[in-house]
Design a protein around this motif. Sequence first.
Motif, PDB file in Angstrom:
ATOM      1  N   GLU A  33      -8.256   4.033 -18.342  1.00 21.37           N
ATOM      2  CA  GLU A  33      -9.178   2.972 -18.255  1.00 21.37           C
ATOM      3  C   GLU A  33     -10.265   2.896 -17.310  1.00 21.37           C
ATOM      4  OE1 GLU A  33      -6.617  -0.554 -17.810  1.00 21.37           O
ATOM      5  OE2 GLU A  33      -5.547  -0.234 -19.723  1.00 21.37           O
ATOM      6  N   PRO A  34     -11.025   4.020 -17.548  1.00 17.43           N
ATOM      7  CA  PRO A  34     -12.181   4.264 -16.415  1.00 17.43           C
ATOM      8  C   PRO A  34     -13.170   3.072 -16.429  1.00 17.43           C
ATOM      9  CG  PRO A  34     -12.774   5.191 -18.490  1.00 17.43           C
ATOM     10  CD  PRO A  34     -11.238   4.858 -18.687  1.00 17.43           C
ATOM     11  N   ALA A  35     -13.667   2.793 -15.278  1.00 18.42           N
ATOM     12  CA  ALA A  35     -15.023   2.351 -14.934  1.00 18.42           C
ATOM     13  C   ALA A  35     -16.169   3.205 -15.050  1.00 18.42           C
ATOM     14  CB  ALA A  35     -15.132   1.717 -13.718  1.00 18.42           C
ATOM     15  N   VAL A  36     -17.276   2.633 -15.801  1.00 19.42           N
ATOM     16  CA  VAL A  36     -18.428   3.599 -16.117  1.00 19.42           C
ATOM     17  C   VAL A  36     -19.722   3.521 -15.431  1.00 19.42           C
ATOM     18  CG1 VAL A  36     -19.711   4.515 -17.949  1.00 19.42           C
ATOM     19  CG2 VAL A  36     -17.410   3.867 -18.410  1.00 19.42           C
ATOM     20  N   VAL A  37     -20.198   4.316 -14.964  1.00 16.05           N
ATOM     21  CA  VAL A  37     -21.634   4.160 -14.361  1.00 16.05           C
ATOM     22  C   VAL A  37     -22.245   5.001 -15.295  1.00 16.05           C
ATOM     23  CG1 VAL A  37     -23.353   4.348 -12.458  1.00 16.05           C
ATOM     24  CG2 VAL A  37     -20.711   3.514 -12.089  1.00 16.05           C
ATOM     25  N   ALA A  38     -23.325   4.732 -16.022  1.00 19.71           N
ATOM     26  CA  ALA A  38     -24.144   5.541 -16.813  1.00 19.71           C
ATOM     27  C   ALA A  38     -25.759   5.216 -16.617  1.00 19.71           C
ATOM     28  CB  ALA A  38     -23.617   5.164 -18.221  1.00 19.71           C
ATOM     29  N   SER A  39     -26.487   6.460 -17.032  1.00 23.10           N
ATOM     30  CA  SER A  39     -27.874   6.286 -16.792  1.00 23.10           C
ATOM     31  C   SER A  39     -28.550   6.554 -18.024  1.00 23.10           C
ATOM     32  CB  SER A  39     -28.077   7.465 -15.794  1.00 23.10           C
ATOM     33  OG  SER A  39     -29.612   7.325 -15.432  1.00 23.10           O
ATOM     34  N   SER A  40     -29.681   5.481 -18.230  1.00 22.37           N
ATOM     35  CA  SER A  40     -30.572   5.893 -19.277  1.00 22.37           C
ATOM     36  C   SER A  40     -29.930   5.826 -20.633  1.00 22.37           C
ATOM     37  CB  SER A  40     -31.284   6.952 -19.237  1.00 22.37           C
ATOM     38  OG  SER A  40     -32.561   7.020 -19.902  1.00 22.37           O
ATOM     39  N   LEU A  41     -30.091   6.753 -21.399  1.00 28.08           N
ATOM     40  CA  LEU A  41     -29.425   6.835 -22.819  1.00 28.08           C
ATOM     41  C   LEU A  41     -27.963   6.899 -22.693  1.00 28.08           C
ATOM     42  CD1 LEU A  41     -31.753   9.291 -24.899  1.00 28.08           C
ATOM     43  CD2 LEU A  41     -31.223   7.025 -25.480  1.00 28.08           C
ATOM     44  N   SER A  42     -27.497   7.375 -21.732  1.00 28.69           N
ATOM     45  CA  SER A  42     -26.106   7.725 -21.704  1.00 28.69           C
ATOM     46  C   SER A  42     -25.163   6.228 -21.696  1.00 28.69           C
ATOM     47  CB  SER A  42     -25.578   8.740 -20.403  1.00 28.69           C
ATOM     48  OG  SER A  42     -25.769   8.129 -19.184  1.00 28.69           O
ATOM     49  N   ALA A  43     -26.048   5.470 -21.157  1.00 32.27           N
ATOM     50  CA  ALA A  43     -25.474   3.836 -20.924  1.00 32.27           C
ATOM     51  C   ALA A  43     -25.408   3.449 -22.330  1.00 32.27           C
ATOM     52  CB  ALA A  43     -26.440   3.042 -20.304  1.00 32.27           C
ATOM     53  N   ALA A  44     -26.083   3.748 -23.423  1.00 30.83           N
ATOM     54  CA  ALA A  44     -26.074   3.392 -24.741  1.00 30.83           C
ATOM     55  C   ALA A  44     -24.780   4.000 -25.510  1.00 30.83           C
ATOM     56  CB  ALA A  44     -27.223   3.466 -25.372  1.00 30.83           C
ATOM     57  N   TYR A  45     -24.811   5.244 -24.994  1.00 31.65           N
ATOM     58  CA  TYR A  45     -23.583   6.059 -25.733  1.00 31.65           C
ATOM     59  C   TYR A  45     -22.189   5.537 -25.075  1.00 31.65           C
ATOM     60  CZ  TYR A  45     -27.207   9.759 -26.282  1.00 31.65           C
ATOM     61  OH  TYR A  45     -28.269  10.228 -26.728  1.00 31.65           O
ATOM     62  N   ALA A  46     -22.068   5.032 -23.818  1.00 33.49           N
ATOM     63  CA  ALA A  46     -20.997   4.491 -23.195  1.00 33.49           C
ATOM     64  C   ALA A  46     -20.718   3.069 -23.648  1.00 33.49           C
ATOM     65  CB  ALA A  46     -21.122   4.563 -21.702  1.00 33.49           C
ATOM     66  N   ALA A  47     -21.723   2.378 -23.866  1.00 36.18           N
ATOM     67  CA  ALA A  47     -21.581   0.922 -24.415  1.00 36.18           C
ATOM     68  C   ALA A  47     -20.850   0.913 -25.908  1.00 36.18           C
ATOM     69  CB  ALA A  47     -22.888   0.125 -24.443  1.00 36.18           C
ATOM     70  N   GLY A  48     -21.532   1.999 -26.574  1.00 33.69           N
ATOM     71  CA  GLY A  48     -20.975   1.964 -28.018  1.00 33.69           C
ATOM     72  C   GLY A  48     -19.479   2.446 -27.714  1.00 33.69           C
ATOM     73  N   ALA A  49     -19.227   3.544 -27.172  1.00 30.08           N
ATOM     74  CA  ALA A  49     -17.759   3.848 -26.969  1.00 30.08           C
ATOM     75  C   ALA A  49     -16.808   2.498 -26.464  1.00 30.08           C
ATOM     76  CB  ALA A  49     -17.552   5.044 -25.980  1.00 30.08           C
ATOM     77  N   ALA A  50     -17.286   1.825 -25.624  1.00 33.89           N
ATOM     78  CA  ALA A  50     -16.396   0.831 -25.122  1.00 33.89           C
ATOM     79  C   ALA A  50     -16.381  -0.570 -25.920  1.00 33.89           C
ATOM     80  CB  ALA A  50     -17.019   0.370 -23.825  1.00 33.89           C
ATOM     81  N   THR A  51     -17.065  -0.516 -27.123  1.00 36.19           N
ATOM     82  CA  THR A  51     -17.028  -1.580 -27.901  1.00 36.19           C
ATOM     83  C   THR A  51     -16.662  -1.125 -29.253  1.00 36.19           C
ATOM     84  OG1 THR A  51     -19.653  -1.397 -28.562  1.00 36.19           O
ATOM     85  CG2 THR A  51     -18.903  -2.772 -26.602  1.00 36.19           C
ATOM     86  N   GLY A  52     -16.529   0.001 -29.471  1.00 32.06           N
ATOM     87  CA  GLY A  52     -16.427   0.609 -31.116  1.00 32.06           C
ATOM     88  C   GLY A  52     -17.561   0.740 -31.955  1.00 32.06           C
ATOM     89  N   ASP A  53     -18.569   0.045 -31.577  1.00 30.06           N
ATOM     90  CA  ASP A  53     -19.844   0.655 -32.153  1.00 30.06           C
ATOM     91  C   ASP A  53     -20.119   0.319 -33.544  1.00 30.06           C
ATOM     92  OD1 ASP A  53     -21.341   3.986 -32.396  1.00 30.06           O
ATOM     93  OD2 ASP A  53     -22.148   1.857 -32.236  1.00 30.06           O
ATOM     94  N   ASP A  54     -19.094  -0.466 -34.255  1.00 26.68           N
ATOM     95  CA  ASP A  54     -19.217  -0.666 -35.569  1.00 26.68           C
ATOM     96  C   ASP A  54     -19.022   0.591 -36.354  1.00 26.68           C
ATOM     97  OD1 ASP A  54     -19.536  -3.399 -35.423  1.00 26.68           O
ATOM     98  OD2 ASP A  54     -21.571  -3.331 -35.333  1.00 26.68           O
ATOM     99  N   SER A  55     -18.395   1.450 -35.839  1.00 25.92           N
ATOM    100  CA  SER A  55     -18.070   2.827 -36.523  1.00 25.92           C
ATOM    101  C   SER A  55     -16.970   3.133 -37.208  1.00 25.92           C
ATOM    102  CB  SER A  55     -18.675   4.126 -35.519  1.00 25.92           C
ATOM    103  OG  SER A  55     -17.459   3.953 -34.508  1.00 25.92           O
ATOM    104  N   GLY A  56     -16.086   2.138 -36.806  1.00 24.32           N
ATOM    105  CA  GLY A  56     -14.425   2.304 -37.187  1.00 24.32           C
ATOM    106  C   GLY A  56     -13.773   3.025 -36.265  1.00 24.32           C
ATOM    107  N   SER A  57     -14.573   3.469 -35.181  1.00 25.65           N
ATOM    108  CA  SER A  57     -13.539   4.169 -34.157  1.00 25.65           C
ATOM    109  C   SER A  57     -13.048   2.962 -33.109  1.00 25.65           C
ATOM    110  CB  SER A  57     -14.560   5.014 -33.310  1.00 25.65           C
ATOM    111  OG  SER A  57     -15.222   6.128 -34.014  1.00 25.65           O
ATOM    112  N   ASP A  58     -11.695   3.431 -32.731  1.00 28.77           N
ATOM    113  CA  ASP A  58     -11.020   2.470 -31.534  1.00 28.77           C
ATOM    114  C   ASP A  58     -12.004   2.347 -30.486  1.00 28.77           C
ATOM    115  OD1 ASP A  58      -9.137   2.051 -33.378  1.00 28.77           O
ATOM    116  OD2 ASP A  58      -7.836   3.730 -32.310  1.00 28.77           O
ATOM    117  N   ALA A  59     -12.026   1.209 -29.974  1.00 27.46           N
ATOM    118  CA  ALA A  59     -12.917   1.135 -28.569  1.00 27.46           C
ATOM    119  C   ALA A  59     -12.344   1.695 -27.566  1.00 27.46           C
ATOM    120  CB  ALA A  59     -13.167  -0.435 -28.372  1.00 27.46           C
TER     121      ALA A  59
END
Length: 318
Positions: free
Chosen positions: A125-151
Motif C-alpha cells: 500500500e505505497p504512497a506515490v510521489v511521481a513526476s511529469s509523465l510517470s504521474a499519469a502512469y501511476a494514476a492509471g495504476a491506482a485507479t485501474g485505468d479502465d483497462s480491466g487490471s486491478d487497481a
Amino acid sequence: MKLRNLAGTALLGVGALAAVNTGLRYEGELEAPLDGDDGVFRWRGMDVAFTEAGDPDDPDLALLHGINAAGSSGEWRAVFDDLAADYHVIAPDFPGYGRSDRPPLRYSAALYEDFVRDFLADLHEPAVVASSLSAAYAAGAATGDDSGSDAVDVRGFVGVCPTSTAGPSPPKSWLRELIRSPLVGDALFNVVASKPSIRYFNADHGYDDPTNPGEEWTDYEWRTTHVENARFAPASFVSGYLNSDLDLAAALADLDVPPTVVWGREAEVSPLSEGRELADESDARLVVFDRARLLPHVEHPDRFVETVRESLVAGATA
C-alpha cells in the motif's frame, strides 16, 4: 574514377561518424545517484534497478522519476534522505533509463503503465510521489485505468507537474525510427544529449535558477545518456510514443485518497495554467512553488518534503 572516389569518401565519412559515436560512449559503471541500499526488481526479463532507504517497517513511499532524455531516480536526490526519515522510500530507474537494463525495445506508454502497476503492486500500500509523465502512469495504476487490471491500493498521491502528454501528438514514427537507427540516430542523440543541450534544457525548462543542477549533476546526466543503448527509450519519448491515453483529471478525481498537485510558478513547458485547470477538474490540492519550474522538489527541497508529509497525512485520514 570519380565514382570510386565518391564511394571512398562516403566510407571514410561513415567510419569517422562511427568512431565519433564510439568515442562518446560512456564505458564505466554508472553509479547510484542516491544514498541507500541498491536492489533489483526483475520484470519481464529485465533487471530494474532501485534504491531504497529508511526503516522497512515505516510506510512505503515510491518515488517515480519523470520521463525525458536523461531521466533517472537521481531526480529525487535533494529530498530522498529527508523523506527516508519518516518513510521506507523506494526509487526505481525505469526500464531503459539510469542503471536499469536498456534493451533496444520500441518503448511505449503501455509498457511503462504496466511496469508502474507491477512495481507498485509489489509494495505494501505505497504512497506515490511521481513526476511529469510517470504521474499519469501511476494514476492509471491506482485507479485501474479502465483497462480491466486491478487497481493498486495507494495511501497517498503527489504529482509534480503531472501530465499525460509530453511529446508530439499524434506520435511521429519517422522520428522514433531515425533516432533508433545506427550511426545517424546515435549521432543525433549524441547532439541531443550533449552537455550544452543538457544545460540548455535545465536552464530553459527544468530550473528557475540555472545554477541549481551544478556541474556534478550535469556530468551524471551526460553519463546516463551515453551508456550503451541509451537512445532507445528517449527515442520513444521525443517522438510521442510515451504519451498516455489516460484522462488524467478523471483518474485523479477517482483516487481513493486526496491527491496533491505540485507546480512551479515559472514553468513554461506544462505551464501553471494547466496545473490550475487540472486541479480544478480533479478537485486536487494545488501547491504552487515560486521561483521554480518543472523541478520544485530540487529547487525547494525542504518545502517539498513538508508538502509530501502534509499530503500523506491527509491521505491517511481520508
